[in-house]
Design a protein around this motif. Structure first.
Motif, PDB file in Angstrom:
ATOM      1  N   VAL A  97       0.859  -1.190   0.000  1.00  0.00           N
ATOM      2  CA  VAL A  97       0.000   0.000   0.000  1.00  0.00           C
ATOM      3  C   VAL A  97       0.894   1.239   0.000  1.00  0.00           C
ATOM      4  O   VAL A  97       1.697   1.416   0.914  1.00  0.00           O
ATOM      5  N   GLU A  98       0.753   2.081  -1.001  1.00  0.00           N
ATOM      6  CA  GLU A  98       1.545   3.298  -1.069  1.00  0.00           C
ATOM      7  C   GLU A  98       0.974   4.396  -0.177  1.00  0.00           C
ATOM      8  O   GLU A  98       1.708   5.153   0.446  1.00  0.00           O
ATOM      9  N   SER A  99      -0.358   4.504  -0.140  1.00  0.00           N
ATOM     10  CA  SER A  99      -1.023   5.552   0.642  1.00  0.00           C
ATOM     11  C   SER A  99      -2.041   4.924   1.581  1.00  0.00           C
ATOM     12  O   SER A  99      -3.245   4.928   1.315  1.00  0.00           O
ATOM     13  N   PRO A 100      -1.574   4.338   2.701  1.00  0.00           N
ATOM     14  CA  PRO A 100      -2.490   3.653   3.621  1.00  0.00           C
ATOM     15  C   PRO A 100      -3.319   4.634   4.431  1.00  0.00           C
ATOM     16  O   PRO A 100      -2.964   5.804   4.579  1.00  0.00           O
ATOM     17  N   ASP A 101      -4.424   4.145   4.971  1.00  0.00           N
ATOM     18  CA  ASP A 101      -5.202   4.950   5.916  1.00  0.00           C
ATOM     19  C   ASP A 101      -4.425   5.145   7.211  1.00  0.00           C
ATOM     20  O   ASP A 101      -4.583   6.167   7.884  1.00  0.00           O
ATOM     21  N   ALA A 102      -3.616   4.148   7.562  1.00  0.00           N
ATOM     22  CA  ALA A 102      -2.820   4.248   8.792  1.00  0.00           C
ATOM     23  C   ALA A 102      -1.484   3.554   8.608  1.00  0.00           C
ATOM     24  O   ALA A 102      -1.415   2.459   8.035  1.00  0.00           O
ATOM     25  N   LEU A 103      -0.419   4.210   9.090  1.00  0.00           N
ATOM     26  CA  LEU A 103       0.916   3.623   9.136  1.00  0.00           C
ATOM     27  C   LEU A 103       1.221   3.331  10.595  1.00  0.00           C
ATOM     28  O   LEU A 103       1.229   4.243  11.426  1.00  0.00           O
ATOM     29  N   VAL A 153      -2.009  11.488   5.805  1.00  0.00           N
ATOM     30  CA  VAL A 153      -1.506  10.245   6.388  1.00  0.00           C
ATOM     31  C   VAL A 153      -1.743  10.270   7.896  1.00  0.00           C
ATOM     32  O   VAL A 153      -1.510  11.295   8.547  1.00  0.00           O
ATOM     33  N   LEU A 154      -2.191   9.138   8.438  1.00  0.00           N
ATOM     34  CA  LEU A 154      -2.334   8.976   9.886  1.00  0.00           C
ATOM     35  C   LEU A 154      -1.269   7.993  10.347  1.00  0.00           C
ATOM     36  O   LEU A 154      -1.162   6.885   9.802  1.00  0.00           O
ATOM     37  N   ILE A 155      -0.480   8.387  11.339  1.00  0.00           N
ATOM     38  CA  ILE A 155       0.581   7.530  11.860  1.00  0.00           C
ATOM     39  C   ILE A 155       0.286   7.230  13.319  1.00  0.00           C
ATOM     40  O   ILE A 155      -0.167   8.102  14.067  1.00  0.00           O
ATOM     41  N   SER A 156       0.556   6.005  13.734  1.00  0.00           N
ATOM     42  CA  SER A 156       0.320   5.617  15.119  1.00  0.00           C
ATOM     43  C   SER A 156       1.337   4.584  15.548  1.00  0.00           C
ATOM     44  O   SER A 156       1.868   3.826  14.724  1.00  0.00           O
ATOM     45  N   VAL A 214      -3.962  -0.654   6.125  1.00  0.00           N
ATOM     46  CA  VAL A 214      -2.925  -0.465   7.147  1.00  0.00           C
ATOM     47  C   VAL A 214      -1.584  -0.901   6.575  1.00  0.00           C
ATOM     48  O   VAL A 214      -1.481  -1.954   5.937  1.00  0.00           O
ATOM     49  N   LYS A 215      -0.573  -0.081   6.811  1.00  0.00           N
ATOM     50  CA  LYS A 215       0.798  -0.446   6.459  1.00  0.00           C
ATOM     51  C   LYS A 215       1.627  -0.538   7.729  1.00  0.00           C
ATOM     52  O   LYS A 215       1.521   0.319   8.609  1.00  0.00           O
ATOM     53  N   THR A 218      -7.193  -4.077   3.481  1.00  0.00           N
ATOM     54  CA  THR A 218      -5.860  -4.298   2.916  1.00  0.00           C
ATOM     55  C   THR A 218      -4.804  -4.155   3.997  1.00  0.00           C
ATOM     56  O   THR A 218      -4.770  -3.162   4.718  1.00  0.00           O
ATOM     57  N   LEU A 219      -3.948  -5.170   4.087  1.00  0.00           N
ATOM     58  CA  LEU A 219      -2.846  -5.169   5.051  1.00  0.00           C
ATOM     59  C   LEU A 219      -1.532  -5.253   4.298  1.00  0.00           C
ATOM     60  O   LEU A 219      -1.292  -6.207   3.548  1.00  0.00           O
ATOM     61  N   ASP A 220      -0.687  -4.245   4.480  1.00  0.00           N
ATOM     62  CA  ASP A 220       0.687  -4.265   3.983  1.00  0.00           C
ATOM     63  C   ASP A 220       1.557  -4.634   5.177  1.00  0.00           C
ATOM     64  O   ASP A 220       1.809  -3.816   6.054  1.00  0.00           O
ATOM     65  N   ARG A 221       2.014  -5.891   5.210  1.00  0.00           N
ATOM     66  CA  ARG A 221       2.677  -6.410   6.405  1.00  0.00           C
ATOM     67  C   ARG A 221       3.998  -5.729   6.713  1.00  0.00           C
ATOM     68  O   ARG A 221       4.429  -5.699   7.864  1.00  0.00           O
ATOM     69  N   GLY A 222       4.670  -5.185   5.711  1.00  0.00           N
ATOM     70  CA  GLY A 222       5.906  -4.439   5.919  1.00  0.00           C
ATOM     71  C   GLY A 222       6.856  -5.122   6.880  1.00  0.00           C
ATOM     72  O   GLY A 222       7.342  -6.231   6.642  1.00  0.00           O
TER      73      GLY A 222
END
Length: 491
Positions: free
Chosen positions: A301-307, A423-426, A439-440, A478-482
């Motif tokens: 995911v390039e532009s996730p709802d949450a990183l 972008v939302l980061i948590s 989510v990434k 969508t889950l980007d496991r990173g």
């Protein structure tokens, strides 16, 4: 539209609740535990109950869902009515500076440790931290293990000196706090502790404790003490990620009939399978079933709802990187914690020491750098040190000022329009209880280096696997496991 009929798992829990037996419900991520508790309450018409929520927002939301015979409250809300209202005038009082705390407690001399010296205000701050830890425990009075550990003051010799000095002072401070006319700052955890020490008996027929895996020991003690009522503890033991903050898993020790909720309604089978990898690593009995109507995928995911990040420092570093690309960034929980650390770094760089509670043992920034780089106990500070060394504290503070509010908890300044973040980061800890379509996972979730005879990692604690489980179960579609994709090397 009428309410959906209970699932077979929910119906089993409802039927068990009708027997009046104490019960423990293991509810996996997104399995509708609150809905199930409402169904349980509705199956007890005319019976008085109390639903103890994790926070005030959850309690407020629950009031519109539960029958009117059920009181929905936090433990603090219950305690305020019984004890706290007598101290309301002190809750509104101004903060008491550390110098004044030292004067009240008659801390007149510095405390000499093996290689450091703590000034009276520093000792006073540690005394009040000891009180905080005591008030979150089930102990009847402050004990040596309530004395907090501090970076740079964690040798056995220093720990013994600190305990010998701080415990008597903490007991003296607690005596002042309990007085209606006391002079030390009075906080909400204080009246909760007083209420617990009184052995309260709730006038209800059943008690429900939500998020029981992360219960404050005081709250767990109060619920367990309601032996006259049916006690129902609900939560997910594999999400017990707040042990570092004094939380206890009340579910594991509580004796009651055990039931499970395994059908998740948050995500589909693909994310459920990913969550189950971490449940297998934890050796848990629980396995999640994804909702067939949701087509979840694992994909970049390039532009996730949450990183989602492992640490606050990484979250801030990612925020600064994205702001450098012109993005509007929100940080869940805000950046005040990072700001305070950066301000402490400025003081330490000037050789002036700092009153920051995590850095009081250091006089210069070089001492912090050496501790973070060379002492295994300093690993948690290392990311922050590298953040400051790369960007400088002033740049970090400026970046904190440029964060936009979290849309779920907006706090716009007066006269300004609310800004929607790109972008939302948590951190994973602060993401608990929330969910997003995409989510990434950031790359600061490190892969273990070694395996045992069964192929399992040797150096990943259970709390890290729990944190990973919480992280991957925030995604709905969508889950980007990173940084957590390495699980495939171990399962």
């Amino acid at each position: 539209m009428g309410e959906k009929p209970p699932t077979p798992e929910q119906q089993e829990i409802i039927d068990t609740s009708r027997t009046g037996e104490d019960m423990v419900v293991e509810a996996g991520a997104g399995t509708g535990k609150t809905t199930t508790l409402v169904q349980v309450a509705k199956a007890k018409p005319g019976k008085r109950g109390v639903y103890v929520a994790y926070n005030k927002a959850i309690a407020q939301d629950a009031k519109s869902r539960f029958p009117r015979e059920v009181q929905c409250s936090t433990a603090h809300g219950l305690a305020f009515g019984a004890v706290g209202k007598r101290y309301a005038h002190r809750l509104d009082a101004a903060r008491v500076p550390a110098r004044e705390v030292a004067r009240i407690l008659r801390i007149n001399e510095p405390l000499r440790l093996s290689e450091k010296i703590l000034a009276p205000p520093q000792v006073a701050r540690m005394v009040m931290e000891t009180i905080t830890r005591y008030c979150r425990s089930a102990s009847p009075e402050p004990e040596p293990w309530h004395v907090p550990r501090k970076p740079g003051l964690d040798s056995d010799a220093d720990r013994e000196i600190l305990r010998d000095a701080l415990v008597p002072l903490a007991r003296k401070a607690w005596g002042d706090i309990r007085s209606v006319d006391g002079r030390l700052r009075f906080e909400h955890d204080h009246y909760l502790k007083m209420w617990a020490l009184s052995g309260p008996r709730l006038p209800v027929e059943y008690v429900m404790l939500d998020e029981a895996q992360d219960a404050n020991p005081i709250i767990a003690q109060i619920v367990e003490g309601q032996a006259h009522a049916q006690r129902i503890m609900v939560g997910d033991r594999c999400q017990a990620i707040y042990g570092w903050n004094g939380a206890v898993d009340a579910m594991s020790k509580f004796s009651g009939t055990r039931r499970m909720l395994t059908q998740s309604f948050r995500f589909g089978p693909r994310v459920a399978r990913e969550a189950n990898k971490w449940l297998e690593m934890l050796g848990a009995d629980l396995r999640l079933k994804g909702f067939d109507r949701i087509r979840s995928v694992l994909a970049p995911v390039e532009s996730p709802d949450a990183l989602l990040c492992r640490t606050n420092s990484t979250a801030m570093a990612e925020a600064m990187r994205l702001m450098g690309e012109g993005k509007r960034v929100a940080l869940v929980g805000g950046g005040n914690g990072i700001r305070r650390l950066a301000e402490a770094a400025i003081q330490l760089k000037a050789g002036a020491g700092t009153d920051h509670p995590e850095l009081i043992a250091f006089q210069t920034w070089g001492e912090v750098q050496e501790y973070a780089e060379s002492d295994p106990s300093g690993s948690d500070l290392l990311t922050f040190v590298r953040l400051i060394d790369e960007w400088g504290p002033d740049v970090v503070i400026d970046a904190v000022d440029r964060l936009v509010p979290d849309p779920a908890r907006p706090s716009p300044r007066r006269g300004r329009r609310t800004v929607t973040p790109d972008v939302l980061i948590s951190t994973a800890h602060k993401a608990k209880g929330r969910e997003w379509d995409s989510v990434k996972v950031a790359d600061d979730f490190r892969e273990p280096r070694h395996k045992d005879e069964d192929g399992r990692p040797l150096d990943i604690p259970a709390d890290e696997a729990m944190l990973a489980y919480v992280t991957v179960t925030r995604a709905k579609l969508t889950l980007d496991r990173g940084g957590l994709a390495w699980i495939d090397n171990w399962i």
